[in-house]
Scaffold this motif. Structure first.
Motif, short mmCIF file in Angstrom:
data_model
loop_
_atom_site.label_atom_id
_atom_site.label_comp_id
_atom_site.label_asym_id
_atom_site.label_seq_id
_atom_site.Cartn_x
_atom_site.Cartn_y
_atom_site.Cartn_z
N VAL A 27 0.85 -1.18 0.00
CA VAL A 27 0.00 0.00 0.00
C VAL A 27 0.89 1.24 0.00
CG1 VAL A 27 -0.16 0.07 2.54
CG2 VAL A 27 -1.95 1.14 1.15
N CYS A 28 0.44 2.25 -0.70
CA CYS A 28 1.15 3.53 -0.74
C CYS A 28 0.43 4.52 0.16
CB CYS A 28 1.19 4.04 -2.18
SG CYS A 28 1.93 5.68 -2.38
N VAL A 29 1.18 5.20 1.02
CA VAL A 29 0.61 6.23 1.91
C VAL A 29 1.26 7.56 1.54
CG1 VAL A 29 0.34 7.00 4.28
CG2 VAL A 29 0.22 4.56 3.75
N ALA A 30 0.44 8.57 1.27
CA ALA A 30 0.96 9.86 0.79
C ALA A 30 0.58 11.00 1.71
CB ALA A 30 0.46 10.13 -0.62
N ALA B 135 1.85 4.17 -9.07
CA ALA B 135 1.51 3.08 -8.16
C ALA B 135 0.11 2.54 -8.45
CB ALA B 135 1.61 3.55 -6.71
N MET B 136 -0.86 3.43 -8.57
CA MET B 136 -2.23 3.00 -8.82
C MET B 136 -2.36 2.38 -10.20
SD MET B 136 -4.35 6.10 -6.97
CE MET B 136 -5.94 5.42 -7.37
N GLY B 137 -1.59 2.87 -11.16
CA GLY B 137 -1.58 2.26 -12.49
C GLY B 137 -1.09 0.83 -12.46
N PRO C 28 -2.99 0.02 -4.07
CA PRO C 28 -3.91 0.97 -3.43
C PRO C 28 -3.14 2.08 -2.73
CG PRO C 28 -3.78 -1.07 -2.17
CD PRO C 28 -3.02 -1.31 -3.44
N CYS C 29 -3.72 3.26 -2.70
CA CYS C 29 -3.08 4.43 -2.10
C CYS C 29 -4.00 5.06 -1.06
CB CYS C 29 -2.73 5.47 -3.17
SG CYS C 29 -1.37 4.98 -4.24
N VAL C 30 -3.40 5.49 0.04
CA VAL C 30 -4.11 6.21 1.09
C VAL C 30 -3.57 7.63 1.13
CG1 VAL C 30 -4.62 6.34 3.55
CG2 VAL C 30 -4.48 4.11 2.43
N ILE C 31 -4.45 8.59 0.93
CA ILE C 31 -4.08 10.01 0.93
C ILE C 31 -4.47 10.62 2.27
CG2 ILE C 31 -4.34 12.21 -0.28
CD1 ILE C 31 -3.23 9.93 -2.01
N VAL C 32 -3.54 11.28 2.93
CA VAL C 32 -3.82 11.89 4.23
C VAL C 32 -4.26 13.34 4.01
CG1 VAL C 32 -2.91 12.48 6.50
CG2 VAL C 32 -2.14 10.39 5.35
N ARG D 160 -10.44 7.92 -11.57
CA ARG D 160 -11.13 6.82 -12.26
C ARG D 160 -10.88 5.48 -11.56
NH1 ARG D 160 -9.25 9.53 -17.05
NH2 ARG D 160 -11.00 10.55 -18.13
N MET D 161 -9.77 5.40 -10.84
CA MET D 161 -9.44 4.16 -10.12
C MET D 161 -9.85 4.30 -8.65
SD MET D 161 -5.70 3.28 -11.85
CE MET D 161 -5.02 4.96 -11.76
N ARG D 162 -11.09 4.66 -8.42
CA ARG D 162 -11.57 4.94 -7.06
C ARG D 162 -11.40 3.75 -6.13
NH1 ARG D 162 -14.72 9.74 -7.18
NH2 ARG D 162 -15.45 10.28 -9.28
N GLU D 163 -11.49 2.54 -6.69
CA GLU D 163 -11.36 1.36 -5.85
C GLU D 163 -9.97 1.23 -5.24
OE1 GLU D 163 -9.95 0.21 -9.90
OE2 GLU D 163 -11.62 1.38 -9.08
N LEU D 164 -9.00 1.96 -5.80
CA LEU D 164 -7.64 1.92 -5.28
C LEU D 164 -7.29 3.17 -4.47
CD1 LEU D 164 -5.72 0.54 -8.41
CD2 LEU D 164 -6.41 -0.73 -6.36
N LEU D 165 -8.23 4.09 -4.35
CA LEU D 165 -7.97 5.36 -3.67
C LEU D 165 -8.78 5.46 -2.39
CD1 LEU D 165 -6.53 8.14 -3.86
CD2 LEU D 165 -8.60 9.00 -4.97
#
Length: 678
Positions: free
Chosen positions: A326-329, A343-345, A349-353, A411-416
């Motif tokens: 998982v990517c945390v930004a 990463a999402m491409g 999955p990415c978590v945005i703080v 567009r990749m909401r499932e990964l965001l």
């Protein structure tokens, strides 16, 4: 007298090297003097020092054979680089850092400098332990590696030579590389959530490793955890992957023989455009492309390494599961946007703080909007708000490119996943991170039941009972006993009684679960350090099996009749064998492809008392909480308690470990008391 090798190692570990003659503080203690004069005591010290020396020598040889650095072989003076330090090559290093051969090649050959032609790979000259001056006992591991290093080599370095346990989760933290402000409450939530998820899952955290920006915040979280944790298994692994050419004071890390340790100074006042390493990280991979002062050199290798790790399988009880990433930004600029987009491409999955600033807040503001509203004018407005101090630097083309990338991300909401700290009920970053992984799993294209199985096995691997209860075992999901069998096996092997109880509550039928095959699997996945493992190996290795081909002798499984032998040893020969030896006389030989099917072929049918069998398995492994579950499930509690008492007392009497003896005697007494009370 000690050998010269041992004397040389004294500087690393004087106590282990046996250099006791310098001690004067206890010279009045006659017993200590006697011990110091003991030849056997000194011999043990010498042997210990030799072992350390041999291990370091083996590590040194492996490094020199497998890990490289890059060096410039052709000095071409740069016309654009400032020359305060004298002539500087196109590679970025001053003239003084080049060999005489490189200088001569530059004088004799008048050609343009090329990073493909004028760089050479040589064995690395920077590796070992790193100790941070003035930072207490903080130390870590480090290595300088070529940017062409294979990820498999780095993973072998980390797991075999640095001794890291493979992770059950990979957390790649990205964001602002320069110092930025986090509000105190958000800083606290980030620190608490990151540490909680890392501790509970056994994660590796990967950052850029510098003493600035998001990397510094990660380091502070690690420091807080390691200061407050009492157990080694809860220590956090934080791996900094940085460009070698931007590390300030890197000369202190250089020694062709390695440094154990290298003393490193954090000197922000004089670092200039370079960066210091963060003293709270535990490991450093310093990526070298042969240039000096260039940031971002490490990005490609870091990406390759993270991808390689994410393709590895987790431990025995989680067989079949790849390590999730998982990517945390936090905060961040254009580089962070590119990292998230890439990463999402790739399906990460990415978590945005939200609230951390800049890119993180731009994405958080767009995350819940319909695609039609994410326009150039909207992004332009966001950039004016969150990049107010440098908005003028964005060209029209930049804004268009940002808009396109942000649209791709949304567009990749499932990964965001956006972590909003002020939202009611969402104050835990660790939950947001694990939710992001479960959400990504549910959208991976597998069948509904496969997704649930995968999510459940992840929850068990991470040891997050709360996530299983709140996000997997919901009212809209129906479970069959067979759906939970693999997860139950993982929970048993991983010694996670809370999950076992949860699975029993949600429909696991022990008679269906515990086939002879499953019981054999359980006994073949016990930890090697346990007394039971030693007893079983002794029985298996001592058994003659002429019917089985020699090729299989090196990999013989524990079978159920071996358990009977151990139980008769512990309970007395008067006991009837619990599991009878199968008739395999008709077997001429086994082939290598059939070895994994061996338990299925030798044991058929069902077990008459699965609760008893699991209770005995748990007692033999000294797993009190698991044993209690099956003790309650069983029919004859008095007999079970007496058997447990007898087994534990016998095992404790066979062990030389005082602590283990006392622990097993105490547990045996508990079962004796239960039998009497019942």
């Amino acid at each position: 007298m000690f050998s010269s090798e041992v004397q040389n190692i004294n500087r690393i570990s004087p106590l282990e090297a046996g250099n006791y003659s310098q001690s004067r503080t206890l010279h009045n203690n006659e017993m200590l003097n006697t011990i110091r004069r003991s030849a056997s005591f000194l011999k043990r010290g010498e042997n210990s020092a030799k072992l350390i020396y041999e291990e370091q020598d083996h590590f040194r040889k492996w490094i020199q054979e497998n890990v490289s650095k890059k060096c410039c072989t052709h000095f071409v003076e740069s016309e654009s680089t400032a020359k305060a330090m004298g002539p500087v090559c196109e590679c970025g290093y001053p003239r003084s850092c080049h060999s005489e051969e490189a200088l001569q090649a530059g004088r004799l050959q008048n050609e343009k400098w090329s990073n493909t032609k004028h760089l050479q790979q040589l064995p690395t000259d920077a590796f070992g332990d790193i100790a941070f001056e003035g930072q207490g006992q903080k130390s870590g591991k480090y290595v300088r590696v070529s940017n062409n290093t294979a990820p498999v080599t780095l993973y072998q370095l980390m797991t075999k030579y640095w001794g890291l346990n493979p992770p059950r989760l990979l957390i790649s933290v990205t964001g602002g590389a320069k110092n930025f402000h986090l509000k105190p409450d958000l800083k606290f939530m980030f620190r608490r959530g990151l540490i909680k998820v890392a501790q509970s899952t056994g994660a590796w955290i990967i950052t850029g490793g510098s003493f600035a920006g998001v990397m510094k915040y990660v380091g502070e979280a690690v420091r807080h955890c390691n200061m407050t944790s009492n157990y080694k298994e809860k220590q956090i692994v934080a791996i900094g992957i940085a460009s070698w050419g931007i590390v300030h004071n890197r000369d202190s890390l250089v020694d062709v023989q390695g440094k154990f340790p290298a003393t490193y100074y954090i000197d922000e006042a004089n670092q200039g455009k370079l960066s210091c390493l963060d003293h709270n990280h535990t490991h450093f991979i310093l990526v070298d492309d042969g240039t000096h002062g260039h940031y971002g050199v490490e990005i490609s290798l870091r990406t390759q390494l993270e991808k390689y790790i994410s393709k590895q399988r987790m431990g025995t009880e989680d067989a079949g599961l790849e390590i999730p990433i998982v990517c945390v930004a936090l905060e961040g600029g254009p580089g962070t946007l590119n990292t998230i987009h890439s990463a999402m491409g790739n399906g990460t999955p990415c978590v945005i703080v939200e609230g951390s600033g800049r890119v993180a807040d731009v994405l958080a503001g767009a995350a819940d909007l319909p695609m039609a509203q994410i326009t150039i004018s909207f992004i332009q407005k966001q950039l004016r708000t969150f990049f107010a101090d440098c908005y003028s630097m964005f060209s029209e083309r930049d804004i268009i490119l940002w808009t396109k990338k942000i649209q791709d991300i949304i567009r990749m909401r499932e990964l965001l996943t956006v972590f909003r700290a002020n939202t009611s009920g969402n104050d835990d970053l660790d939950v947001a991170i694990l939710q992001a992984l479960l959400k990504a799993s549910s959208s991976s294209g597998h069948q509904w039941q496969e997704n649930l199985d995968h999510q459940l096995q992840l929850a068990v691997a991470w040891n997050r009972l709360d996530i299983a209860k709140s996000h997997i075992f919901t009212d809209d999901k129906q479970w069959k006993s067979s759906h939970l069998h693999q997860a139950t096996f993982a929970a048993l092997v991983g010694n996670k009684p809370g999950f076992v109880e949860l699975f029993l509550e949600n429909g696991v039928n022990l008679s269906e679960f515990l086939s002879p095959r499953m019981l054999v699997r359980l006994y073949n996945n016990i930890p090697h350090y346990t007394p039971l493992y030693k007893k079983l190996r002794k029985v298996v290795d001592g058994e003659k099996q002429p019917q089985i081909s020699d090729k299989l002798e090196k990999k013989r499984n524990v079978l159920l009749h071996h358990i009977s032998v151990v139980l008769q040893e512990l309970l007395g020969e008067f006991m009837e064998p619990l599991y009878k030896q199968p008739n395999i006389s008709f077997r001429k030989s086994f082939n290598m492809t059939s070895i994994n099917r061996q338990p299925d072929e030798l044991y058929e049918g069902t077990l008459e008392d699965p609760e008893r069998d699991l209770f005995i398995w748990a007692i033999l492994l000294k797993r009190k909480n698991l044993a209690s579950i099956f003790w309650v499930q069983g029919m004859d509690s008095i007999a079970a308690s007496l058997v447990a008492c007898k087994i534990l007392k016998k095992i404790s009497s066979d062990e030389n470990d005082t602590d283990l003896y006392e622990e097993m005697e105490e547990l045996a007494q508990e079962y004796e008391d239960q039998a009497v009370a019942w």
